[in-house]
Design a protein around this motif. Structure first.
Motif, PDB file in Angstrom:
ATOM      1  N   VAL A   1      -3.519   7.911   0.534  1.00  0.00           N
ATOM      2  CA  VAL A   1      -2.562   7.592   1.600  1.00  0.00           C
ATOM      3  C   VAL A   1      -3.306   7.067   2.834  1.00  0.00           C
ATOM      4  O   VAL A   1      -2.801   6.238   3.581  1.00  0.00           O
ATOM      5  CB  VAL A   1      -1.726   8.854   1.946  1.00  0.00           C
ATOM      6  N   LYS A   2      -4.549   7.524   2.991  1.00  0.00           N
ATOM      7  CA  LYS A   2      -5.365   7.112   4.134  1.00  0.00           C
ATOM      8  C   LYS A   2      -5.495   5.578   4.211  1.00  0.00           C
ATOM      9  O   LYS A   2      -5.495   4.998   5.297  1.00  0.00           O
ATOM     10  CB  LYS A   2      -6.749   7.753   4.016  1.00  0.00           C
ATOM     11  N   GLU A   3      -5.577   4.948   3.035  1.00  0.00           N
ATOM     12  CA  GLU A   3      -5.727   3.480   3.021  1.00  0.00           C
ATOM     13  C   GLU A   3      -4.517   2.801   3.641  1.00  0.00           C
ATOM     14  O   GLU A   3      -4.625   1.768   4.298  1.00  0.00           O
ATOM     15  CB  GLU A   3      -5.918   2.972   1.578  1.00  0.00           C
ATOM     16  N   TYR A   4      -3.357   3.386   3.381  1.00  0.00           N
ATOM     17  CA  TYR A   4      -2.115   2.873   3.985  1.00  0.00           C
ATOM     18  C   TYR A   4      -2.091   3.197   5.479  1.00  0.00           C
ATOM     19  O   TYR A   4      -1.885   2.316   6.313  1.00  0.00           O
ATOM     20  CB  TYR A   4      -0.913   3.493   3.252  1.00  0.00           C
ATOM     21  N   LEU A   5      -2.390   4.443   5.821  1.00  0.00           N
ATOM     22  CA  LEU A   5      -2.276   4.903   7.215  1.00  0.00           C
ATOM     23  C   LEU A   5      -3.212   4.140   8.144  1.00  0.00           C
ATOM     24  O   LEU A   5      -2.855   3.811   9.274  1.00  0.00           O
ATOM     25  CB  LEU A   5      -2.562   6.402   7.305  1.00  0.00           C
TER      26      LEU A   5
ATOM     27  N   LEU B   1       0.828  -1.217   0.000  1.00  0.00           N
ATOM     28  CA  LEU B   1       0.000   0.000   0.000  1.00  0.00           C
ATOM     29  C   LEU B   1       0.863   1.268   0.000  1.00  0.00           C
ATOM     30  O   LEU B   1       0.482   2.284  -0.582  1.00  0.00           O
ATOM     31  CB  LEU B   1      -0.927   0.006   1.222  1.00  0.00           C
ATOM     32  N   ALA B   2       2.016   1.190   0.634  1.00  0.00           N
ATOM     33  CA  ALA B   2       2.900   2.363   0.665  1.00  0.00           C
ATOM     34  C   ALA B   2       3.370   2.722  -0.743  1.00  0.00           C
ATOM     35  O   ALA B   2       3.555   3.903  -1.068  1.00  0.00           O
ATOM     36  CB  ALA B   2       4.098   2.088   1.575  1.00  0.00           C
TER      37      ALA B   2
ATOM     38  N   GLU C   1      -2.795  16.484   5.396  1.00  0.00           N
ATOM     39  CA  GLU C   1      -1.446  17.062   5.308  1.00  0.00           C
ATOM     40  C   GLU C   1      -0.450  16.027   4.761  1.00  0.00           C
ATOM     41  O   GLU C   1       0.383  16.332   3.906  1.00  0.00           O
ATOM     42  CB  GLU C   1      -1.002  17.559   6.685  1.00  0.00           C
ATOM     43  N   LEU C   2      -0.555  14.791   5.260  1.00  0.00           N
ATOM     44  CA  LEU C   2       0.345  13.736   4.763  1.00  0.00           C
ATOM     45  C   LEU C   2       0.061  13.419   3.296  1.00  0.00           C
ATOM     46  O   LEU C   2       0.976  13.121   2.516  1.00  0.00           O
ATOM     47  CB  LEU C   2       0.196  12.468   5.618  1.00  0.00           C
ATOM     48  N   GLN C   3      -1.215  13.495   2.896  1.00  0.00           N
ATOM     49  CA  GLN C   3      -1.574  13.276   1.492  1.00  0.00           C
ATOM     50  C   GLN C   3      -0.956  14.375   0.618  1.00  0.00           C
ATOM     51  O   GLN C   3      -0.358  14.087  -0.429  1.00  0.00           O
ATOM     52  CB  GLN C   3      -3.104  13.280   1.328  1.00  0.00           C
ATOM     53  N   ALA C   4      -1.062  15.616   1.080  1.00  0.00           N
ATOM     54  CA  ALA C   4      -0.522  16.739   0.308  1.00  0.00           C
ATOM     55  C   ALA C   4       0.997  16.621   0.179  1.00  0.00           C
ATOM     56  O   ALA C   4       1.571  16.875  -0.895  1.00  0.00           O
ATOM     57  CB  ALA C   4      -0.893  18.062   0.982  1.00  0.00           C
ATOM     58  N   ASP C   5       1.608  16.205   1.272  1.00  0.00           N
ATOM     59  CA  ASP C   5       3.064  16.054   1.260  1.00  0.00           C
ATOM     60  C   ASP C   5       3.492  14.935   0.304  1.00  0.00           C
ATOM     61  O   ASP C   5       4.459  15.065  -0.443  1.00  0.00           O
ATOM     62  CB  ASP C   5       3.533  15.754   2.692  1.00  0.00           C
ATOM     63  N   THR C   6       2.733  13.834   0.347  1.00  0.00           N
ATOM     64  CA  THR C   6       3.012  12.704  -0.555  1.00  0.00           C
ATOM     65  C   THR C   6       2.883  13.148  -2.016  1.00  0.00           C
ATOM     66  O   THR C   6       3.742  12.838  -2.855  1.00  0.00           O
ATOM     67  CB  THR C   6       2.027  11.549  -0.255  1.00  0.00           C
TER      68      THR C   6
END
Lengths: 394, 300
Positions: B262-266, B233-234, B282-287
């Motif tokens: 990214v939520k699916e991974y997190l 998933l990562a 925020e993590l999605q935007a960064d990714t």
């Protein structure tokens, strides 16, 4: 052919190390050791040595590269000073506990703070209990000779320990003297190639180095390490004799005695200050004092018996330390020498002196004063809690 | 080499029965790495999970069939450089390899790794990135993802806490050293990993670096049976992309047509369970930002 040249201490170290034909050299520049690194890289580009060289990014890596190279089976060399040695401490301790015969010159420099870059053996004496052999020399000839002897001592099958040849920053590193350089053929005859049998990383013969080790085994390692240090006392003397026979110079082995035989009092010194001290001894002898000098050469292993043999039965001795032992209110060597005397039953009053810190001169007049104080101690007794500081007027 | 041939055509060089956690994908990665590298290899395993589980060994026993040793946490690259200098000088070809955690790589050992990369020491350095000091009880490292719980970035009852800083983009940092070969890898993509180790083995003009992304079962709170799924998933979410940089040229090895959120991974990972929707955005935007940067680099 052996030849004579005018060399500063760092040249003597670089040439001495080169004559031993190290397979891998790694070093990082630091004052006052820096010229060694420059000389060696120059020797390499000029084709005078065929060592693999690594201009590492720090002293931590210098010792780490050598640890790897030595584990793979190479003869190795590096050099450093003060803060560089401090940064190196982690792989430094490990090089000895892995029993790797690495040779490192230490161009002794005072430790900060305050900020300083001048001479003094505080750097290496502070870590004298990290398992290495430490030898301290007096002049540039001794630097060169001991670089070559260092490999023979370190690689002896009964020793297998890393070794420091230590000399005073600037006093020796940047001072030029007449030095005899032995012929390469002579050195090759003196020093056979290094063939490790005890430890080696080689895919043809897999070995696990340093698995997680239980205390009972670790104690066995330490027991043997201590025994090897004691064995080195013999080997250092043997190698000194062998070198004298083949190349023609002896530096005294474990200690150098100067006019000690009929002396009633002794001044104990180490390193380059010993030259001025010998002058002072000569002056006092002419005045009728039966003073002698004992120059410490080997600090690890500490030749306690040999030292006590010289000092036993004297009326008094003094130790001039160019370093401090925090918590003892004396220098380090004063404590070491007194431990030796206590162990071997010599009850002789002793005077602690400290001088020459941060590269201050320790002059003939300081030693004349020190010798007077030693005789006062012999006559009136010594308050050994009161260290006498040898200072210069400002 | 086909990944399927690993078992039949290569030798298992890591002992069975080393004490890694059930489902540990670092152990799997190490076995793959060593099968591809083969017996003509000297292996450095600094303090960390793989050292702790017995790869170097305990007392008189070893977990590896090749020469293996513990470098210090802060000097794996330098020790290997010294070994390589020795064998190079003798003209003997030996793979000299580090298998090191992210603590030993991006934190304590970074200086010597950077130095070895700059000098062109001919070593293979493999980092297993499990985002922190997982062997010593899950403390944060410079490689821990922002927001993550660790034992040194705790979270209170109100759900406040976690790591405050960004994850160090270490593969990119190594690529910027202009080394001959840099690649990322992932235990869910074994064929890709095999290809990359083979390439690293061929490099003869400098340092080869491989960064494996290894979600940690125990330290992150991942189910053993989802060990590989979470790793996959990562990649599928572009959170830990698969790419390589050969002589300065970036290449994407996986370019998901429809990347998963990214939520699916997190949400498969307990150390992120306290994150708010805002944190996740925020993590999605960064990714997305980092992915776009990578796509740009790969299009040059």
């Amino acid at each position: 052919m052996s030849r004579v040249d005018v060399l500063n201490g760092n040249q003597a170290a670089a040439i001495g190390a080169s004559l031993a034909r190290p397979g891998v050299i790694a070093a990082y520049p630091i004052t006052p050791q820096t010229p060694i690194v420059e000389y060696l890289t120059q020797f390499k580009v000029d084709g005078k040595i065929d060592s693999a060289m690594s201009e590492v990014e720090s002293e931590l890596s210098a010792m780490s590269v050598l640890t790897g190279a030595s584990l793979a089976g190479s003869r190795t060399f590096t050099a450093t000073s003060s803060q560089g040695l401090a940064l190196m401490y982690e792989p430094y301790f490990r090089a000895s506990t892995l029993r790797l015969p690495i040779v490192m010159a230490i161009v002794n420099r005072e430790m900060i703070s305050p900020q300083t870059l001048w001479g003094g053996p505080q750097d290496s004496l502070t870590i004298r209990d990290a398992g290495w052999i430490q030898i301290y020399v007096e002049d540039n000839q001794e630097i060169l000779d001991m670089m070559i002897q260092a490999y023979k001592i370190a690689e002896d099958k009964n020793v297998l320990l890393p070794i420091n040849i230590c000399y005073d920053g600037f006093y020796l590193s940047h001072m030029s003297e007449r030095v005899e350089i032995p012929a390469q053929e002579l050195v090759d005859k003196f020093l056979p190639e290094y063939e490790p049998e005890h430890i080696k990383l080689d895919p043809k013969k897999p070995m696990a180095v340093d698995p997680l080790t239980s205390g009972y085994l670790l104690m066995e390692y330490r027991y043997r390490h201590l025994a090897a240090q004691q064995e080195a006392l013999k080997v250092i003397e043997e190698v000194d004799k062998e070198y004298a026979d083949l190349i023609g110079r002896s530096h005294g082995g474990l200690v150098e005695e100067y006019r000690c035989e009929d002396a009633d009092c002794v001044v104990v010194t180490m390193g380059s200050m010993s030259g001025a001290a010998k002058e002072a001894v000569d002056i006092k002898r002419e005045e009728g004092y039966k003073i002698g000098l004992l120059r410490l050469r080997v600090v690890r292993p500490f030749p306690s018996k040999r030292i006590s043999e010289v000092l036993k039965g004297k009326n008094c001795f003094g130790v001039v330390d160019r370093n401090v032992s925090f918590g003892w209110n004396t220098g380090i060597l004063y404590q070491e020498v007194n431990s030796a005397m206590y162990r071997h039953g010599g009850d002789v009053p002793s005077v602690p002196f400290i001088g020459g810190l941060g590269g201050e001169d320790v002059k003939i007049e300081h030693f004349l004063h020190a010798i007077e104080k030693i005789y006062e101690g012999a006559a009136d007794g010594v308050d050994c809690e009161q260290t006498i500081w040898l200072t210069n007027e400002r | 080499m086909k990944a399927i041939d690993l078992v039949s055509k290569t030798e298992e060089l890591i002992s069975p029965g080393i004490s890694a956690c059930v489902g540990c994908n670092v152990e799997l990665s190490l076995r793959v790495v060593m099968r591809v590298l083969g017996p003509n290899t000297i292996l450095a395993v600094p303090p960390g999970c793989m050292g702790g589980v017995g790869v170097v060994g305990w007392d008189m026993k070893s977990g590896a069939k090749v020469p293996v040793f513990f470098p210090l946490l802060d000097n794996p690259a330098s020790m290997l450089a010294g070994i390589k200098l020795h064998y190079d000088r003798l003209g003997e070809d030996v793979n000299v390899v580090a298998f090191a955690g992210d603590g030993a790589t991006v934190d304590a050992g970074f200086q010597c790794l950077s130095g070895a990369a700059e000098r062109g020491d001919k070593i293979i350095y493999i980092c297993y990135d499990n985002e922190g000091y997982m062997n010593t009880g899950y403390q944060r490292s410079g490689s821990t993802t922002k927001g993550a719980w660790t034992s040194t970035t705790p979270v209170n009852k109100e759900g406040i806490g976690g790591k405050m800083q960004n994850k160090k983009d270490f593969p990119m940092i190594m690529a910027m050293h202009d080394i001959p070969y840099m690649a990322t890898a992932n235990p869910a993509y074994v064929q890709d990993m095999v290809n990359k180790i083979e390439k690293a083995k061929q490099v003869d003009n400098g340092l080869a670096y491989i960064h494996i992304f290894n979600p940690c079962i125990t330290g992150w709170g991942v189910k053993s049976e989802e060990s590989i799924e979470v790793a996959r998933l990562a990649v599928q979410s572009n959170f830990a992309p698969l790419y390589e940089v050969e002589n300065g040229n970036f290449k994407l090895n996986m370019n998901p047509r429809n990347p998963k959120p990214v939520k699916e991974y997190l949400q498969k990972i307990k150390k992120f369970s306290h994150l708010t929707d805002e944190d996740i955005e925020e993590l999605q935007a960064d990714t997305d930002k980092k992915w776009n940067r990578l796509v740009n680099l790969a299009s040059l």
